[in-house]
Design an enzyme around this catalytic site. Structure first.
Site, short mmCIF file in Angstrom:
data_model
loop_
_atom_site.label_atom_id
_atom_site.label_comp_id
_atom_site.label_asym_id
_atom_site.label_seq_id
_atom_site.Cartn_x
_atom_site.Cartn_y
_atom_site.Cartn_z
N ARG A 219 -14.17 13.05 8.63
CA ARG A 219 -13.21 13.85 8.72
C ARG A 219 -13.03 14.49 7.40
NH1 ARG A 219 -9.33 8.87 8.43
NH2 ARG A 219 -7.86 10.59 8.63
N SER B 66 -7.54 4.04 9.38
CA SER B 66 -8.20 4.19 8.14
C SER B 66 -7.38 3.01 7.25
CB SER B 66 -8.19 5.92 7.45
OG SER B 66 -9.00 5.32 6.94
N LYS C 278 -8.71 -1.15 6.27
CA LYS C 278 -9.11 -1.74 5.17
C LYS C 278 -7.97 -2.77 4.85
CE LYS C 278 -9.03 2.84 4.03
NZ LYS C 278 -9.27 4.03 3.63
N ASP D 290 -14.93 3.23 7.72
CA ASP D 290 -14.27 3.95 7.81
C ASP D 290 -14.54 4.94 6.74
OD1 ASP D 290 -11.00 5.24 7.46
OD2 ASP D 290 -11.48 4.32 5.64
N HIS E 248 0.79 -1.40 -0.28
CA HIS E 248 0.00 0.05 -0.12
C HIS E 248 0.86 1.31 -0.50
CE1 HIS E 248 -3.52 2.39 1.05
NE2 HIS E 248 -2.73 2.68 2.15
N1 URA Z 1 -5.36 7.02 3.28
C1 URA Z 1 -6.87 6.45 3.63
O1 URA Z 1 -7.27 5.42 3.82
N2 URA Z 1 -7.52 6.65 5.24
C2 URA Z 1 -6.71 8.42 5.51
O2 URA Z 1 -7.44 8.82 5.96
C3 URA Z 1 -5.66 9.22 4.51
C4 URA Z 1 -4.86 7.86 3.90
#
Ligand code: URA
Ligand code: CA
Length: 435
Positions: free
Chosen positions: A169, A184, A188, A162, A83
């Site tokens: 947010r 966050s 995932k 999320d 990622h």
């Molecule tokens: N990418 C995400 O998935 N979440 C965040 O809070 C910031 C970047």
């Protein structure tokens, strides 16, 4: 009986929340019982008072478990994922994933679309005619079993908590909190089912977090969260103070990836690919020396095995593999403009944020949710920091749909580049490696 206002009050005073309280909050937002205003109040309390590592792990697990948890156990071997927090001219995944898969390590990657000024792997892949990135859970698993690689969008309802928190947010000034970013991203990743995850945390003007210190803190926190839930983890903090590769735009980035796989010449992009690939291979259990693994990786590139993996993945996902084999087939936008250096000297700075935004403005990304993406537009840069230029020499090429777009992108290129009369040196590429 818990009350959300008591939980907000507790965090407001800087106290630690229990797993039960965090679960109550996460379950409440997903069921709709907790309204946005209370969620927003708690988010701001978290932003101001912070969360410790135990609370952050609890929040991450609770968010991961708020939807489907992908079970990849029927695929033999250590399933690998990677990622990136998002960059400019960063086509790393399209080279790295097939490269690692070509050594026999299964790569099961759920990717995203472009976000703000950064490109997204799904958008890039869709510039290949016919390519599908909406695999079902079953198709995703079968494909990794059969050919050792799949890159798709979310195959299931991954971390719905999320989605809700992220949207709030975004509009309550609570995005830039390290615990909230870490939970966050990691919720995932954990729900996506990989056994080992390698994270590329970008730092610099073109990144989410501008300074090395906070990027490193984020990287360490995400590694700790992953390990706390039994995953093998590694992370790097890498530079985004200038674009990574040369291509900004969807088809342009697929072309750069295919060309790198065909002819792996030295570049910052190839350096990052190799650095991350070594970490992935080591996470998968190959503890040999970095140099020996790198030799295997270079062999897989030079033999065409890595390119072949990408070709097979494209074919399997409905795409026309001849575009990867012969990237000249991609149709780029017809209005082509060169941007030239005002004087001779060195490139001393390139504002990656400015170039990322310029590519979005001419159509390579979305200005609002759901906008279509124009695969054929973008900016190709020929010079990085530390390169020399002659007066009048082109340092960037723009592919646009209108003269007005070409002019606006050219202005951005001029603003983004700084030149110096004296020798300039590029920033480091890798600031930190956590293994
Ligand atoms: N990418 C995400 O998935 N979440 C965040 O809070 C910031 C970047
Ligand atoms: Ca739950």
């Amino acid at each position: 009986m818990m009350l959300i206002q008591d939980i907000i009050a507790k965090k407001k005073l800087g106290e630690r929340l229990s797993r039960e309280e965090i679960d109550f909050f996460v379950d409440g937002i997903v069921s709709g019982e907790i309204p946005d205003y209370q969620t927003a109040a708690l988010l701001m309390a978290i932003w101001i008072k912070g969360m410790d590592i135990r609370e952050t792990v609890d929040l991450t697990m609770s968010m991961a478990e708020s939807g489907d948890m992908l079970d990849l156990s029927e695929i033999p071997g250590m399933k690998l994922d990677k990622h990136s927090t998002g960059g400019v001219a960063d086509t790393t995944t399209l080279i790295l994933a097939p490269l690692v898969a070509s050594l026999g390590f299964p790569v099961a990657k759920l990717s995203g679309r472009g976000l703000a000024h950064t490109g997204g792997t799904l958008d890039k892949l869709e510039s290949i005619p016919g390519m599908r990135v909406d695999l079902t859970k079953r198709q995703f698993i079968e494909q990794v079993k059969d050919i050792g690689i799949a890159i798709s969008g979310q195959t299931a309802d991954i971390a719905p908590a999320d989605r809700i928190l992220y949207a709030l947010r975004d509009v309550t000034s609570t995005t830039d909190n390290i615990a909230l970013i870490a939970s966050s991203i990691m919720s995932k990743k954990l729900a996506s089912g990989a056994d080992a995850i390698v994270l590329d945390v970008k730092t610099g003007r073109g990144a989410f977090l501008p300074d090395v210190k906070s990027s490193t803190e984020l990287a360490r926190l995400m590694v700790d969260i992953g390990r706390a839930s039994g995953r093998r983890m590694a992370a790097v903090v890498t530079d985004m103070d200038q674009p990574l590769g040369t291509a900004i735009g969807n088809a342009l980035e697929v072309i750069e990836a295919a060309e790198t796989l065909k002819d792996p010449r030295p570049s910052r992009l190839l350096d990052i690919v190799l650095h991350l690939a070594v970490l992935m291979v080591r996470c998968a259990g190959d503890r040999r020396d970095r140099k020996l693994i790198e030799d295997d990786l270079m062999r897989a590139l030079r033999s065409g095995a890595a390119l072949d993996k990408l070709t097979r993945m494209v074919e399997r996902q409905g795409g026309d593999p001849s575009y990867v084999e012969d990237p000249r087939k991609f149709e780029l936008a017809k209005i082509v403009r060169q941007v030239t250096a005002p004087a001779g000297g060195w490139v001393s700075g390139i504002d990656a944020l400015e170039l990322g935004k310029a590519s979005v403005i001419i159509g390579a990304g979305r200005k609002k949710k759901g906008d279509p993406v124009d695969f054929g537009v973008g900016i190709s840069i020929r010079k990085h920091i530390g390169d020399t230029v002659d007066a009048g020499e082109p340092f960037a090429t723009i592919y646009a749909r209108s003269e007005a777009d070409a002019a606006s992108a050219a202005e951005s290129c001029v603003r983004a580049y700084s030149f110096s009369e004296g020798k300039a040196k590029g920033p480091p590429l890798v600031y930190e490696t956590i293994e």
